[in-house]
Scaffold this active site. Structure first.
Site, short mmCIF file in Angstrom:
data_model
loop_
_atom_site.label_atom_id
_atom_site.label_comp_id
_atom_site.label_asym_id
_atom_site.label_seq_id
_atom_site.Cartn_x
_atom_site.Cartn_y
_atom_site.Cartn_z
CG ASN A 18 -14.66 0.17 59.47
OD1 ASN A 18 -13.53 -0.30 59.45
ND2 ASN A 18 -15.58 -0.21 60.32
CG HIS A 65 -11.37 -5.08 56.76
ND1 HIS A 65 -11.18 -6.17 57.57
CD2 HIS A 65 -12.68 -4.73 56.88
CE1 HIS A 65 -12.33 -6.49 58.15
NE2 HIS A 65 -13.25 -5.63 57.74
CG HIS A 71 -15.15 -3.13 65.59
ND1 HIS A 71 -16.06 -4.02 65.06
CD2 HIS A 71 -15.17 -3.34 66.93
CE1 HIS A 71 -16.58 -4.74 66.04
NE2 HIS A 71 -16.06 -4.36 67.18
NE ARG A 94 -14.33 -8.58 65.94
CZ ARG A 94 -15.58 -8.71 65.48
NH1 ARG A 94 -16.01 -7.95 64.50
NH2 ARG A 94 -16.38 -9.61 65.99
NE ARG A 107 -11.84 -10.95 64.60
CZ ARG A 107 -13.05 -11.48 64.45
NH1 ARG A 107 -13.69 -11.34 63.31
NH2 ARG A 107 -13.63 -12.15 65.42
CD GLU A 119 -17.81 0.12 63.90
OE1 GLU A 119 -17.44 -1.07 63.90
OE2 GLU A 119 -18.28 0.66 62.91
CB THR A 141 -20.70 -6.36 63.39
OG1 THR A 141 -19.39 -5.91 63.66
CG2 THR A 141 -21.58 -6.09 64.60
CD GLU A 152 -23.24 2.59 61.86
OE1 GLU A 152 -22.55 3.37 62.54
OE2 GLU A 152 -22.76 1.80 61.02
CG HIS A 178 -22.33 -4.65 58.28
ND1 HIS A 178 -22.30 -5.77 57.50
CD2 HIS A 178 -21.43 -4.86 59.28
CE1 HIS A 178 -21.43 -6.63 58.01
NE2 HIS A 178 -20.88 -6.10 59.08
N1 PXP Z 1 -20.95 0.10 60.90
C1 PXP Z 1 -20.70 -0.78 61.90
C2 PXP Z 1 -21.31 -0.51 63.24
C3 PXP Z 1 -19.85 -1.89 61.69
O1 PXP Z 1 -19.62 -2.74 62.72
C4 PXP Z 1 -19.25 -2.05 60.44
C5 PXP Z 1 -18.31 -3.19 60.21
O2 PXP Z 1 -17.24 -3.12 61.09
C6 PXP Z 1 -19.53 -1.11 59.43
C7 PXP Z 1 -20.40 -0.06 59.69
C8 PXP Z 1 -18.89 -1.18 58.08
O3 PXP Z 1 -19.26 -2.35 57.44
P1 PXP Z 1 -18.47 -2.75 56.11
O4 PXP Z 1 -17.06 -3.00 56.49
O5 PXP Z 1 -19.20 -3.99 55.66
O6 PXP Z 1 -18.61 -1.61 55.14
#
Ligand code: PXP
Length: 240
Positions: A6, A9, A42, A44, A48, A69, A100, A154, A191
């Site tokens: 992901n 960030h 993602h 959003r 952001r 996402e 999330t 998921e 997550h």
């Molecule tokens: N899976 C989903 C559905 C998420 O919303 C997120 C966070 O955006 C993640 C995985 C990844 O989480 P993390 O950034 O904490 O590794």
């Protein structure tokens, strides 16, 4: 077990100053070379971090499957149908949350929202886009997800990652992943995962994919994105 990276960030850091640096597309390319199996982003509602332009650029530039996402809204459905990612992962979204905070509450969802999720599944499936539902590791939620018509979920690992009683949380995830798999639902998880807490999750053979972001982007400050993704890849592979 597949590893989805992901890259939200990377965009968070870029947006702190505006401009184009660092580039989420470049991050996706580095992640791909380091052994990622997919890229997750993602979009959003408040944009952001990831922007609409990022999604377009990712889809045009990367060879790995894109897991987009989105919250289940009309706006996001039309963006997904136009962008054509390989997969859409439906997540709940609260405007003021930092991340999330939990899975979709499919079990207690009102009928209108339920029909809308069914419409997303139908329209995405017709466009060859897989749909997964991000839910808590709870059998009632899995039953509700089956009933709504998904074939991918998921599992939200946030509670496990934050918990002091990891054994109990791990057991919940293990049982949920087994139950879903027994019911022909492909199971992913993510997550809050890091180099340490990923180990027990990666040992759960029912889980077919992990999606990991924040920790790896942070760790890449110290060891580079390539090094961080490779290390995560190796840890997961060693759990086989
Ligand atoms: N899976 C989903 C559905 C998420 O919303 C997120 C966070 O955006 C993640 C995985 C990844 O989480 P993390 O950034 O904490 O590794």
């Amino acid at each position: 077990m597949r590893l989805g990276i992901n890259i939200d960030h990377v965009a968070t850091i870029r947006n702190a100053r505006g401009g184009n640096q660092p580039s989420p597309v470049k991050a996706a390319e580095i992640a791909a070379n380091a052994g990622a199996d997919g890229i997750t982003a993602h979009l959003r509602e408040d944009r952001r971090h990831i922007s609409d332009i990022d999604i377009k650029a990712l889809k045009e530039s990367i060879e790995l499957p894109l897991n987009l996402e989105i919250a289940p809204t009309d706006e996001m459905l039309s963006i997904a149908l136009e962008a054509r990612p390989e997969r859409v992962c439906l997540v709940p979204e609260k405007r003021l949350e930092i991340t999330t905070e939990g899975g979709l509450d499919i079990k207690n969802i009102e009928d209108k929202k339920k029909y809308f999720i069914q419409k997303i599944i139908k329209e995405c499936t017709n466009s060859n886009i897989d749909v997964s539902l991000f839910i808590d590791p709870n059998l009632d939620q899995i039953n509700a997800a089956i009933e709504i018509g998904t074939n991918i979920i998921e599992l939200h690992t946030g509670e496990y990652c934050n918990s002091v009683n990891t054994i109990k949380e791990l057991d919940r995830i293990n049982k949920a992943a087994k139950y879903a798999t027994d019911n022909n639902i492909e199971t992913h998880a993510g997550h809050g995962l890091n180099f340490d807490n990923v180990i027990d999750i990666a040992k759960i053979s029912y889980i077919k994919e992990l999606n990991i972001g924040h920790f790896l982007i942070g760790e890449s400050i110290f060891m580079g994105l390539e090094g961080a993704v490779k290390k995560m890849r190796n840890i997961i592979d060693d759990c086989k």
